[in-house]
Design an enzyme around this catalytic site. Structure first.
Site, short mmCIF file in Angstrom:
data_model
loop_
_atom_site.label_atom_id
_atom_site.label_comp_id
_atom_site.label_asym_id
_atom_site.label_seq_id
_atom_site.Cartn_x
_atom_site.Cartn_y
_atom_site.Cartn_z
CE LYS A 1 -2.03 -1.15 3.85
NZ LYS A 1 -1.31 -2.41 4.10
NE ARG B 1 -3.78 -1.13 10.37
CZ ARG B 1 -2.70 -0.63 9.82
NH1 ARG B 1 -2.76 0.43 9.07
NH2 ARG B 1 -1.55 -1.20 9.99
NE ARG C 1 7.55 -2.39 5.95
CZ ARG C 1 6.22 -2.42 6.09
NH1 ARG C 1 5.44 -1.90 5.15
NH2 ARG C 1 5.67 -2.95 7.15
NE ARG D 1 6.87 -0.10 9.98
CZ ARG D 1 5.66 -0.21 9.44
NH1 ARG D 1 5.46 0.20 8.19
NH2 ARG D 1 4.66 -0.70 10.13
NE ARG E 1 2.51 -4.52 11.53
CZ ARG E 1 3.57 -4.32 10.73
NH1 ARG E 1 4.74 -4.82 11.04
NH2 ARG E 1 3.43 -3.62 9.63
P1 ADP Z 1 2.29 -1.83 3.18
O1 ADP Z 1 2.28 -0.32 3.12
O2 ADP Z 1 1.06 -2.43 2.57
O3 ADP Z 1 2.55 -2.34 4.56
P2 ADP Z 1 4.80 -1.59 1.70
O4 ADP Z 1 4.45 -0.70 0.56
O5 ADP Z 1 5.60 -0.99 2.79
O6 ADP Z 1 3.48 -2.34 2.28
O7 ADP Z 1 5.57 -2.86 1.06
C1 ADP Z 1 6.09 -3.90 1.88
C2 ADP Z 1 7.44 -4.38 1.34
O8 ADP Z 1 7.23 -5.06 0.10
C3 ADP Z 1 8.42 -3.26 1.03
O9 ADP Z 1 9.71 -3.70 1.38
C4 ADP Z 1 8.29 -3.04 -0.48
O10 ADP Z 1 9.52 -2.60 -1.05
C5 ADP Z 1 7.94 -4.44 -0.96
N1 ADP Z 1 7.02 -4.45 -2.11
C6 ADP Z 1 5.96 -3.64 -2.34
N2 ADP Z 1 5.33 -3.97 -3.48
C7 ADP Z 1 6.00 -5.04 -3.99
C8 ADP Z 1 5.84 -5.85 -5.17
N3 ADP Z 1 4.85 -5.64 -6.05
N4 ADP Z 1 6.73 -6.88 -5.37
C9 ADP Z 1 7.71 -7.10 -4.47
N5 ADP Z 1 7.93 -6.37 -3.35
C10 ADP Z 1 7.09 -5.34 -3.12
P1 AMP Z 2 1.41 0.58 9.22
O1 AMP Z 2 2.51 1.58 8.99
O2 AMP Z 2 0.18 0.86 8.41
O3 AMP Z 2 1.88 -0.84 9.09
O4 AMP Z 2 0.95 0.77 10.74
C1 AMP Z 2 1.85 0.56 11.81
C2 AMP Z 2 1.09 0.53 13.12
O5 AMP Z 2 0.46 1.81 13.37
C3 AMP Z 2 -0.06 -0.47 13.23
O6 AMP Z 2 0.37 -1.78 13.57
C4 AMP Z 2 -0.93 0.17 14.33
O7 AMP Z 2 -0.37 -0.05 15.61
C5 AMP Z 2 -0.79 1.66 14.00
N1 AMP Z 2 -1.85 2.11 13.06
C6 AMP Z 2 -1.68 2.51 11.77
N2 AMP Z 2 -2.85 2.86 11.22
C7 AMP Z 2 -3.80 2.66 12.17
C8 AMP Z 2 -5.21 2.81 12.21
N3 AMP Z 2 -5.90 3.23 11.14
N4 AMP Z 2 -5.86 2.51 13.37
C9 AMP Z 2 -5.19 2.08 14.45
N5 AMP Z 2 -3.86 1.90 14.47
C10 AMP Z 2 -3.16 2.18 13.35
#
Ligand code: ADP
Ligand code: AMP
Ligand code: ZN
Length: 219
Positions: free
Chosen positions: A18, A93, A131, A164, A175
């Site tokens: 995302k 969420r 990541r 992270r 999660r």
């Molecule tokens: P989210 O925001 O849904 O948690 P991220 O955008 O941070 O996910 O992506 C999670 C990990 O996967 C990152 O390390 C990113 O570089 C990688 N990633 C994202 N899209 C793809 C894809 N289409 N193919 C392979 N790796 C990807």
């Molecule tokens: P993310 O960066 O989206 O993976 O979110 C990291 C963490 O932030 C999550 O595991 C939650 O603890 C908190 N968080 C992010 N978005 C929300 C939301 N919409 N509602 C509640 N907690 C959130």
């Protein structure tokens, strides 16, 4: 009614892509990415009261309480860069947050679309554990799937890339559990409204981006 805005809700398990897609869509459309996770991490880094409150939930991989999360998003949506709409990444969420968002955006035509980026759980764990995030600009990389040009440094600004705290395997599993219990019902919620668009997230970042861009330009 006020002028229509484009609010896009990006759905998908943690690690689906995302944030990666929202950053690219922001560059392509000018709509701002609003990532609640990034907003909490910003507050954590600057040691605000909100950051201190959010920390224990984030460390455990649980959701931060709705009231503070919704207020944070309401404030963010009022910023001047959101007058054409926004790309919501990580919010809503749960169903309560979805209802709150609906009230916030109702005057502007409501949510335009809710793309669901679909990825298998095992792939999501590979994506999350590899990541790496830039400390300076928040750009997202992956050690093997989307590596930076120089090791451990951001392509944009040379910022240090870090893992992270909540991207370690035990927290990731919680999660995912929280996602299936609390967030997955949003799939039915947006499907019933005719706004859900399922997207195969197992493809390359570029292929997923092309499909999303077509959708956002013509929801
Ligand atoms: P989210 O925001 O849904 O948690 P991220 O955008 O941070 O996910 O992506 C999670 C990990 O996967 C990152 O390390 C990113 O570089 C990688 N990633 C994202 N899209 C793809 C894809 N289409 N193919 C392979 N790796 C990807
Ligand atoms: P993310 O960066 O989206 O993976 O979110 C990291 C963490 O932030 C999550 O595991 C939650 O603890 C908190 N968080 C992010 N978005 C929300 C939301 N919409 N509602 C509640 N907690 C959130
Ligand atoms: Zn950077």
């Amino acid at each position: 009614m006020a002028q229509t805005r484009t609010y896009v809700v990006l759905l998908g398990v943690p690690g689906a892509g995302k944030g990666t897609q929202a950053q690219l869509l922001q560059q392509a459309t000018g709509l701002p990415q609003i990532s609640t996770g990034d907003l909490f991490r910003y507050n954590l880094k600057h040691q605000t009261e909100l950051g201190r409150l959010a920390k224990r939930y984030m460390d455990a991989g649980n959701l931060v309480p709705d009231q503070v999360t919704i207020q944070m998003v309401a404030d963010r949506l009022e910023q001047p860069d959101c007058t054409r709409g926004a790309l919501l990444d990580g919010f809503p969420r749960n169903l309560l947050q979805a209802a709150a968002l609906e009230r916030l955006v109702a005057p502007y035509g409501g949510v335009a679309s809710a793309p669901l980026i679909q990825v298998e759980d095992e792939e999501t764990i590979r994506r999350i554990t590899g990541r790496r995030t830039c400390r300076l600009c928040g750009a997202v990389y992956h050690l093997t799937f989307n590596p930076p040009r120089s090791p451990a440094r951001c392509d944009n600004d040379g910022g240090e890339l870090y893992q992270r705290d909540d991207d370690h395997e035990e927290t990731v599993r919680n999660r995912l559990f929280v996602y299936y219990k609390q967030t997955a019902p949003l799939i039915g919620y947006y499907f019933a409204k005719g706004l859900l668009h399922e997207i195969d997230g197992a493809r390359s970042i570029e292929e997923v981006q092309q499909e999303l861009l077509a959708l956002v330009k013509q929801p």
